[in-house]
Design a protein around this motif. Structure first.
Motif, mmCIF file in Angstrom:
data_model
loop_
_atom_site.group_PDB
_atom_site.id
_atom_site.type_symbol
_atom_site.label_atom_id
_atom_site.label_comp_id
_atom_site.label_asym_id
_atom_site.label_seq_id
_atom_site.Cartn_x
_atom_site.Cartn_y
_atom_site.Cartn_z
ATOM 1 N N MET A 248 0.335 -1.601 0.519
ATOM 2 C CA MET A 248 0.113 0.115 0.184
ATOM 3 C C MET A 248 0.336 1.147 0.232
ATOM 4 O O MET A 248 0.403 2.594 -0.988
ATOM 5 N N HIS A 249 2.346 1.163 0.953
ATOM 6 C CA HIS A 249 2.638 2.903 0.883
ATOM 7 C C HIS A 249 3.292 2.863 -0.483
ATOM 8 O O HIS A 249 3.529 3.372 -1.414
ATOM 9 N N VAL A 250 4.056 1.474 -1.421
ATOM 10 C CA VAL A 250 4.752 2.267 -2.293
ATOM 11 C C VAL A 250 3.353 2.510 -3.572
ATOM 12 O O VAL A 250 4.151 2.702 -4.150
ATOM 13 N N LEU A 251 2.380 2.236 -3.618
ATOM 14 C CA LEU A 251 1.806 2.162 -4.477
ATOM 15 C C LEU A 251 1.280 3.828 -4.499
ATOM 16 O O LEU A 251 1.255 4.307 -5.282
ATOM 17 N N LEU A 252 0.718 3.948 -3.370
ATOM 18 C CA LEU A 252 1.154 5.386 -2.853
ATOM 19 C C LEU A 252 1.752 6.171 -3.229
ATOM 20 O O LEU A 252 1.729 7.639 -3.687
ATOM 21 N N LEU A 253 2.757 6.281 -2.553
ATOM 22 C CA LEU A 253 4.201 7.036 -2.667
ATOM 23 C C LEU A 253 4.647 6.895 -4.120
ATOM 24 O O LEU A 253 5.241 8.246 -5.079
ATOM 25 N N GLU A 254 4.560 5.733 -5.018
ATOM 26 C CA GLU A 254 4.875 5.528 -6.541
ATOM 27 C C GLU A 254 3.727 5.853 -7.729
ATOM 28 O O GLU A 254 3.841 5.409 -8.499
ATOM 29 N N GLN A 255 2.606 6.161 -7.030
ATOM 30 C CA GLN A 255 1.454 6.272 -8.170
ATOM 31 C C GLN A 255 1.340 7.193 -8.975
ATOM 32 O O GLN A 255 0.835 6.870 -10.469
ATOM 33 N N ALA A 256 1.839 7.558 -9.176
ATOM 34 C CA ALA A 256 2.603 9.328 -10.334
ATOM 35 C C ALA A 256 2.950 8.054 -11.263
ATOM 36 O O ALA A 256 2.273 8.043 -12.648
ATOM 37 N N ARG A 257 4.139 7.982 -10.708
ATOM 38 C CA ARG A 257 5.023 6.847 -12.467
ATOM 39 C C ARG A 257 4.323 5.825 -12.254
ATOM 40 O O ARG A 257 4.256 5.085 -13.454
ATOM 41 N N LEU A 258 3.339 5.071 -11.602
ATOM 42 C CA LEU A 258 3.268 3.705 -11.472
ATOM 43 C C LEU A 258 1.534 4.125 -13.018
ATOM 44 O O LEU A 258 1.546 2.511 -13.868
ATOM 45 N N ARG A 259 0.932 4.424 -12.530
ATOM 46 C CA ARG A 259 0.180 5.187 -13.688
ATOM 47 C C ARG A 259 0.204 5.221 -15.266
ATOM 48 O O ARG A 259 -0.306 5.482 -15.685
ATOM 49 N N ARG A 260 1.509 5.760 -15.339
ATOM 50 C CA ARG A 260 2.185 5.888 -16.154
ATOM 51 C C ARG A 260 2.583 4.156 -17.373
ATOM 52 O O ARG A 260 2.854 4.364 -18.261
ATOM 53 N N GLY A 261 2.192 3.327 -16.300
ATOM 54 C CA GLY A 261 2.437 1.814 -16.990
ATOM 55 C C GLY A 261 1.263 1.194 -17.614
ATOM 56 O O GLY A 261 0.195 1.463 -18.020
ATOM 57 N N ALA A 262 2.022 -0.070 -17.708
ATOM 58 C CA ALA A 262 1.016 -1.012 -18.776
ATOM 59 C C ALA A 262 -0.759 -1.204 -17.532
ATOM 60 O O ALA A 262 -1.470 -0.958 -18.567
ATOM 61 N N ALA A 263 -0.238 -1.279 -16.473
ATOM 62 C CA ALA A 263 -0.887 -1.765 -15.323
ATOM 63 C C ALA A 263 -1.672 -0.178 -14.786
ATOM 64 O O ALA A 263 -1.794 -0.477 -12.985
ATOM 65 N N GLY A 264 -1.232 0.789 -15.100
ATOM 66 C CA GLY A 264 -1.450 2.322 -14.015
ATOM 67 C C GLY A 264 -3.101 1.986 -13.709
ATOM 68 O O GLY A 264 -3.240 2.850 -13.354
ATOM 69 N N GLU A 265 -4.074 1.731 -14.384
ATOM 70 C CA GLU A 265 -5.496 1.706 -14.141
ATOM 71 C C GLU A 265 -5.671 0.772 -12.773
ATOM 72 O O GLU A 265 -6.411 0.956 -11.786
ATOM 73 N N LEU A 266 -5.157 0.055 -12.799
ATOM 74 C CA LEU A 266 -5.163 -1.030 -11.898
ATOM 75 C C LEU A 266 -4.303 -0.197 -10.084
ATOM 76 O O LEU A 266 -4.789 -1.046 -9.149
ATOM 77 N N VAL A 267 -3.323 0.650 -10.296
ATOM 78 C CA VAL A 267 -2.897 1.357 -9.103
ATOM 79 C C VAL A 267 -3.713 1.953 -8.297
ATOM 80 O O VAL A 267 -3.348 1.561 -6.649
ATOM 81 N N GLY A 268 -5.097 2.613 -8.379
ATOM 82 C CA GLY A 268 -5.900 3.562 -7.506
ATOM 83 C C GLY A 268 -6.754 2.266 -6.760
ATOM 84 O O GLY A 268 -6.767 2.200 -5.662
ATOM 85 N N PRO A 269 -7.566 1.518 -7.735
ATOM 86 C CA PRO A 269 -8.353 1.063 -7.288
ATOM 87 C C PRO A 269 -7.563 -0.654 -5.808
ATOM 88 O O PRO A 269 -7.882 -0.345 -4.781
ATOM 89 N N VAL A 270 -6.444 -0.835 -6.449
ATOM 90 C CA VAL A 270 -5.405 -1.906 -5.686
ATOM 91 C C VAL A 270 -5.158 -1.291 -4.457
ATOM 92 O O VAL A 270 -5.042 -1.578 -2.879
ATOM 93 N N ALA A 271 -4.412 0.348 -4.464
ATOM 94 C CA ALA A 271 -3.981 1.246 -3.054
ATOM 95 C C ALA A 271 -5.093 2.055 -2.278
ATOM 96 O O ALA A 271 -5.314 1.267 -0.842
ATOM 97 N N PHE A 272 -6.606 1.876 -3.145
ATOM 98 C CA PHE A 272 -7.640 2.162 -2.031
ATOM 99 C C PHE A 272 -8.117 1.320 -1.079
ATOM 100 O O PHE A 272 -8.818 0.893 -0.213
ATOM 101 N N ALA A 273 -8.146 -0.091 -2.039
ATOM 102 C CA ALA A 273 -8.397 -1.691 -1.013
ATOM 103 C C ALA A 273 -7.588 -1.685 -0.267
ATOM 104 O O ALA A 273 -8.140 -2.755 0.804
ATOM 105 N N LEU A 274 -6.854 -1.997 -0.534
ATOM 106 C CA LEU A 274 -5.424 -1.977 0.468
ATOM 107 C C LEU A 274 -5.639 -0.660 1.688
ATOM 108 O O LEU A 274 -5.379 -1.405 3.606
ATOM 109 N N ALA A 275 -5.745 0.534 1.258
ATOM 110 C CA ALA A 275 -6.050 0.859 2.640
ATOM 111 C C ALA A 275 -7.466 1.590 3.768
ATOM 112 O O ALA A 275 -7.302 1.116 4.895
#
Length: 365
Positions: free
Chosen positions: A185-212
């Motif tokens: 959760m911490h890694v996804l939210l810290l790297e959210q801006a960078r990860l969203r530009r990747g191939a699995a960018g649409e998964l970052v937000g739902p996964v991070a907030f589900a963990l939160a």
């Protein structure tokens, strides 16, 4: 300063600072106007009625299966549930509209539940049901194009994997799984801006907030002596203080990353004050790991400028603080001093940072 400035405010600020070319501003504003008109074309109550109608239609489909007597055929119901999941996924990918989106979501959730319960009852094994739920949730997370179902799929994966870890290995595995999910959760939210530009960018937000949403809730349930300890009495579990130590390390790492992002030296005065405050909060609440988890979510919420994450963090902080007060085997005076001390730590930290590093806030215009 606004927690999350609008896109129009960002464009105006970039133009005023000379960071945006003049010929780009008008097309950007036109695109924003088109998006706003499309998003507000259907009133909210029409969307609500369409969603309710879709879920009612899904209920009628399930009632047909019940009237046909298929509930007694567990294998058939399980296969039918898997078929509903596949059909709903194809339906969601092919069609658009509020009604069809909600209908596909309802059918997919119903199908997944039918498959998990049917095969679990047929095999008379909870582990089989949890493993199937883990597989179905993982597949839907990757193939179903909907943020709500991705959120629910993440919760299903985390819950199923945690249940299997507890049943097959023990309480220590469950606690280690919680620590791993918290780190993710911490890694996804810290790297959210960078990860969203990747191939699995649409998964970052739902996964991070589900963990939160899920991790602090599990930690709160774990601290309920009458519930969690009864479940874990047959297996070992990590001491609360050890779990708090691991979560504190994650929070300190997040604070270090945030200080670096704000161009503040983590080894300087500001970093020392922040690290000392976070460590003191953990020392004051060693038997309630949910407290330091909620504090870490507060740090992430301010860093990401997310009002939703801040709301979750505040809610969990209040819940964990209340449970700390009513559950600890300490005197009322000791509990009151611990809670009051935690509040004074952060108030003192805020006053110190404002005086040591004055930075006037400016409104985004």
């Amino acid at each position: 300063m606004a927690l999350r400035p609008s896109l129009q405010d960002v464009l105006s600020t970039l133009q005023a600072e000379g960071q945006l070319a003049p010929d780009v501003l008008e097309p950007a504003r036109a695109a924003l106007e088109v998006h706003q008109r499309r998003s507000s074309a259907m009133p909210w109550f029409v969307k609500a009625f369409a969603g309710a109608g879709a879920w009612l239609a899904a209920l009628f489909v399930l009632s047909f299966f019940a009237c046909a007597g298929l509930w007694d055929e567990q294998v058939v119901m399980g296969i039918l549930g898997l078929g509903l999941c596949a059909g709903a996924t194809l339906l969601r990918r092919a069609l658009r509209g509020v009604f069809m989106e909600q209908l596909a979501l309802a059918l997919c959730l119903a199908g997944a539940t039918m498959a998990v319960l049917s095969f679990s009852i047929e095999t008379e094994s909870e582990n089989v049901g949890a493993a199937l739920a883990l597989v179905i949730s993982g597949v839907l997370l990757l193939v179903y194009p909907d943020a709500i179902l991705r959120f629910l799929s993440t919760l299903g994966m985390v819950g199923s994997a945690g249940f299997l870890a507890w049943r097959l290995v023990g309480g220590v595995a469950l606690d280690l799984w919680l620590l791993g999910c918290a780190a993710l959760m911490h890694v996804l939210l810290l790297e959210q801006a960078r990860l969203r530009r990747g191939a699995a960018g649409e998964l970052v937000g739902p996964v991070a907030f589900a963990l939160a949403c899920g991790i602090p809730g599990v930690l709160l349930a774990r601290g309920m002596q009458d519930m969690a300890r009864h479940l874990l009495e047959m297996t070992s579990a990590l001491p609360d203080s050890v779990l708090t130590l691991g979560l504190t390390a994650l929070t300190l790492y997040t604070a270090w990353r945030v200080l670096r992002a704000l161009s503040l030296e983590p080894t300087g005065v500001a970093g020392a004050a922040v690290f000392a405050a976070l460590t003191l909060v953990a020392v004051l609440t060693p038997h309630t790991p949910a407290v330091i988890t909620a504090v870490g979510m507060l740090v992430l919420g301010f860093h990401r400028r997310s009002s939703v994450l801040l709301g979750l963090a505040v809610a969990y902080l209040l819940a964990s603080g209340g449970w700390y007060y009513y559950d600890l085997g300490l005197t009322l005076m000791a509990k009151a001093l611990a809670l009051m001390g935690s509040g004074l730590v952060f108030l003192g930290l805020r006053l110190f940072l404002l005086r040591r590093f004055p930075a006037p806030a400016t409104e985004v215009r």
